[in-house]
Design a protein around this motif. Structure first.
Motif, PDB file in Angstrom:
ATOM      1  N   LYS A   3       0.553  -1.400   0.197  1.00 19.97           N
ATOM      2  CA  LYS A   3       0.410  -0.063   0.224  1.00 19.97           C
ATOM      3  C   LYS A   3       0.588   0.920   0.341  1.00 19.97           C
ATOM      4  CE  LYS A   3      -3.914  -2.065   1.258  1.00 19.97           C
ATOM      5  NZ  LYS A   3      -5.405  -2.518   3.035  1.00 19.97           N
ATOM      6  N   THR A   4       0.198   2.278  -0.476  1.00 19.30           N
ATOM      7  CA  THR A   4       0.964   3.466  -0.758  1.00 19.30           C
ATOM      8  C   THR A   4       1.836   3.681   0.684  1.00 19.30           C
ATOM      9  OG1 THR A   4      -1.066   4.453  -2.101  1.00 19.30           O
ATOM     10  CG2 THR A   4       0.827   5.756  -1.554  1.00 19.30           C
ATOM     11  N   VAL A   5       0.748   3.907   2.132  1.00 16.95           N
ATOM     12  CA  VAL A   5       1.522   3.585   2.960  1.00 16.95           C
ATOM     13  C   VAL A   5       2.282   3.098   3.904  1.00 16.95           C
ATOM     14  CG1 VAL A   5       0.358   3.137   4.442  1.00 16.95           C
ATOM     15  CG2 VAL A   5       0.772   5.260   5.271  1.00 16.95           C
ATOM     16  N   ASP A   6       2.724   2.287   3.237  1.00 16.89           N
ATOM     17  CA  ASP A   6       3.528   1.352   3.179  1.00 16.89           C
ATOM     18  C   ASP A   6       5.236   1.563   2.975  1.00 16.89           C
ATOM     19  OD1 ASP A   6       1.799  -0.174   5.465  1.00 16.89           O
ATOM     20  OD2 ASP A   6       1.320  -0.896   3.549  1.00 16.89           O
ATOM     21  N   LEU A   7       5.145   2.372   1.685  1.00 16.50           N
ATOM     22  CA  LEU A   7       6.624   2.200   0.664  1.00 16.50           C
ATOM     23  C   LEU A   7       6.443   3.818   0.848  1.00 16.50           C
ATOM     24  CD1 LEU A   7       4.499   0.656  -2.371  1.00 16.50           C
ATOM     25  CD2 LEU A   7       6.601  -0.051  -1.210  1.00 16.50           C
ATOM     26  N   TYR A   8       6.041   5.004   1.163  1.00 18.25           N
ATOM     27  CA  TYR A   8       6.734   6.359   0.996  1.00 18.25           C
ATOM     28  C   TYR A   8       5.998   7.030   2.661  1.00 18.25           C
ATOM     29  CZ  TYR A   8       6.095   4.555  -3.984  1.00 18.25           C
ATOM     30  OH  TYR A   8       6.589   4.351  -4.868  1.00 18.25           O
ATOM     31  N   ASP A   9       7.267   7.840   2.683  1.00 17.81           N
ATOM     32  CA  ASP A   9       7.098   9.242   3.640  1.00 17.81           C
ATOM     33  C   ASP A   9       6.657  10.205   2.920  1.00 17.81           C
ATOM     34  OD1 ASP A   9       7.320  11.387   5.450  1.00 17.81           O
ATOM     35  OD2 ASP A   9       9.168  11.024   6.517  1.00 17.81           O
ATOM     36  N   MET A  10       5.526  10.251   2.905  1.00 17.10           N
ATOM     37  CA  MET A  10       5.073  11.786   2.431  1.00 17.10           C
ATOM     38  C   MET A  10       5.956  13.470   2.064  1.00 17.10           C
ATOM     39  SD  MET A  10       3.087   9.633   0.633  1.00 17.10           S
ATOM     40  CE  MET A  10       2.088   8.844   0.545  1.00 17.10           C
ATOM     41  N   MET A 167       6.872   0.395  -9.075  1.00 16.50           N
ATOM     42  CA  MET A 167       7.130   1.028  -7.082  1.00 16.50           C
ATOM     43  C   MET A 167       8.169   1.056  -6.314  1.00 16.50           C
ATOM     44  SD  MET A 167       4.223   3.270  -7.982  1.00 16.50           S
ATOM     45  CE  MET A 167       4.147   2.926  -9.677  1.00 16.50           C
ATOM     46  N   LEU A 168       8.899   2.233  -6.241  1.00 21.77           N
ATOM     47  CA  LEU A 168      10.006   1.744  -5.106  1.00 21.77           C
ATOM     48  C   LEU A 168       9.916   2.105  -4.243  1.00 21.77           C
ATOM     49  CD1 LEU A 168      11.354   1.052  -8.109  1.00 21.77           C
ATOM     50  CD2 LEU A 168      13.434   1.643  -7.664  1.00 21.77           C
ATOM     51  N   GLY A 169      10.149   1.594  -3.234  1.00 24.67           N
ATOM     52  CA  GLY A 169       9.802   2.484  -1.809  1.00 24.67           C
ATOM     53  C   GLY A 169      10.933   3.383  -1.291  1.00 24.67           C
ATOM     54  N   ASP A 170      10.591   3.610  -0.002  1.00 24.93           N
ATOM     55  CA  ASP A 170      11.782   4.400   0.222  1.00 24.93           C
ATOM     56  C   ASP A 170      12.951   3.730   0.172  1.00 24.93           C
ATOM     57  OD1 ASP A 170      10.367   7.016   0.285  1.00 24.93           O
ATOM     58  OD2 ASP A 170       9.560   6.456   2.655  1.00 24.93           O
ATOM     59  N   PHE A 171      14.412   4.466   0.721  1.00 26.81           N
ATOM     60  CA  PHE A 171      15.511   3.783   0.572  1.00 26.81           C
ATOM     61  C   PHE A 171      16.263   2.648  -0.430  1.00 26.81           C
ATOM     62  CE2 PHE A 171      14.780   6.181   4.439  1.00 26.81           C
ATOM     63  CZ  PHE A 171      15.332   7.157   4.337  1.00 26.81           C
ATOM     64  N   VAL A 172      15.346   2.404  -1.360  1.00 23.59           N
ATOM     65  CA  VAL A 172      15.658   1.187  -2.261  1.00 23.59           C
ATOM     66  C   VAL A 172      16.853   1.359  -3.518  1.00 23.59           C
ATOM     67  CG1 VAL A 172      14.942  -0.083  -4.365  1.00 23.59           C
ATOM     68  CG2 VAL A 172      13.552   0.500  -2.133  1.00 23.59           C
ATOM     69  N   GLU A 173      17.628   0.052  -3.023  1.00 17.48           N
ATOM     70  CA  GLU A 173      19.086   0.154  -4.462  1.00 17.48           C
ATOM     71  C   GLU A 173      18.890  -0.955  -5.220  1.00 17.48           C
ATOM     72  OE1 GLU A 173      21.526   1.982  -3.588  1.00 17.48           O
ATOM     73  OE2 GLU A 173      21.167   3.537  -2.324  1.00 17.48           O
ATOM     74  N   VAL A 174      18.809  -0.652  -6.565  1.00 19.51           N
ATOM     75  CA  VAL A 174      18.432  -1.040  -7.379  1.00 19.51           C
ATOM     76  C   VAL A 174      20.052  -1.238  -7.961  1.00 19.51           C
ATOM     77  CG1 VAL A 174      17.419  -1.932  -9.665  1.00 19.51           C
ATOM     78  CG2 VAL A 174      16.407  -0.764  -7.584  1.00 19.51           C
ATOM     79  N   GLY A 175      20.178  -2.962  -8.346  1.00 13.62           N
ATOM     80  CA  GLY A 175      22.280  -2.809  -8.896  1.00 13.62           C
ATOM     81  C   GLY A 175      22.118  -2.638  -9.808  1.00 13.62           C
ATOM     82  N   CYS A 176      23.311  -1.973 -10.646  1.00 13.61           N
ATOM     83  CA  CYS A 176      23.590  -1.724 -12.205  1.00 13.61           C
ATOM     84  C   CYS A 176      22.757  -3.175 -13.020  1.00 13.61           C
ATOM     85  CB  CYS A 176      24.948  -1.744 -12.304  1.00 13.61           C
ATOM     86  SG  CYS A 176      25.511  -0.888 -11.313  1.00 13.61           S
ATOM     87  N   ASN A 177      22.584  -2.650 -14.196  1.00 10.38           N
ATOM     88  CA  ASN A 177      22.345  -3.847 -15.665  1.00 10.38           C
ATOM     89  C   ASN A 177      20.772  -4.429 -15.462  1.00 10.38           C
ATOM     90  OD1 ASN A 177      23.548  -2.125 -17.469  1.00 10.38           O
ATOM     91  ND2 ASN A 177      25.483  -2.966 -16.769  1.00 10.38           N
ATOM     92  N   SER A 178      19.681  -4.189 -13.762  1.00  7.46           N
ATOM     93  CA  SER A 178      18.919  -4.704 -13.963  1.00  7.46           C
ATOM     94  C   SER A 178      17.872  -4.328 -14.455  1.00  7.46           C
ATOM     95  CB  SER A 178      18.845  -4.988 -12.199  1.00  7.46           C
ATOM     96  OG  SER A 178      19.844  -4.936 -11.462  1.00  7.46           O
TER      97      SER A 178
END
Length: 218
Positions: A3-10, A167-178
């Motif tokens: 849910k939106t509230v679970d992913l983001y600090d508005m 949808m990426l939540g706060d502080f997500v790190e996605v590695g190169c070429n993913s």
């Protein structure tokens, strides 16, 4: 935890109040353009309307070779680097990096988001301090062109959307070429290994490893 509230600090986006009105964040994708057109005229004297419906904060740095398509908002302290291509409907927050040859389309980038090298981000929302490594992209249309569903624990949640990236939540790190496949949702504080092919819901505070193995952070 999708849910939106679970992913983001508005508090870290001009879109905070808007996003708070949706149970699931992908429900907000259809209205991003209208949101920008509403917010833009209210931004005040710290923003310059460079061309019609393109608002850039006076402290933002935009390279002369970057393209800013309408409508868009570029927040304070943000850097838009050479050959960046903002196709439109992009709300970019404070202290972000939109890098070399990065393409944005119908997106919300929270404050301090970094998409610094050769990224494509379309029909997506990236949370506070999330980061996409060089060459990582969101795939926003299924190969068979059917409507996107969000898959979690064997269940499928219809979205009614043909175009839906990630949808990426706060502080997500996605590695190169993913590659983040259509309908990917990644919870807060989660890391994705480089060269991953990610789909479905990835829980918060976890690590997506090679081969799609997901483990919790210690």
């Amino acid at each position: 935890m999708i849910k939106t509230v679970d992913l983001y600090d508005m508090s870290h986006s001009l879109a905070g109040a808007y996003l708070s009105g949706f149970e699931y964040p992908w429900q907000a994708l259809k209205g991003i353009k209208e949101l920008i057109l509403t917010l833009g005229p209210q931004l005040g004297e710290d923003y310059t309307e460079l061309t019609p419906t393109v608002w850039v904060h006076k402290t933002a740095v935009v390279a002369p070779t970057a393209y800013l398509g309408a409508p868009c908002i570029i927040g304070p302290g943000t850097e838009v680097r050479h050959c960046a291509f903002i196709r439109g409907s992009a709300l970019v927050g404070e202290n972000c990096v939109v890098g070399n040859s990065v393409e944005l389309k119908n997106v919300i980038l929270f404050d301090n988001v970094q998409v610094p090298h050769f990224n494509y981000v379309g029909d997506s929302i990236l949370g506070y301090k999330s980061h996409m490594g060089a060459g990582s992209v969101t795939s926003n249309v299924k190969s068979d062109k059917t409507l996107v569903v969000v898959k979690s624990a064997g269940e499928q949640m219809p979205t009614g959307l043909k175009k839906f990236g990630a949808m990426l939540g706060d502080f997500v790190e996605v590695g190169c070429n993913s590659v983040l496949n259509p309908g990917t949702v990644i919870g807060r504080h989660t890391n994705v290994y480089p060269t991953s092919c990610v789909r479905g819901v990835v829980p918060e505070n976890s690590i997506w490893k090679t081969g799609g193995i997901v483990v919790g952070k210690v």
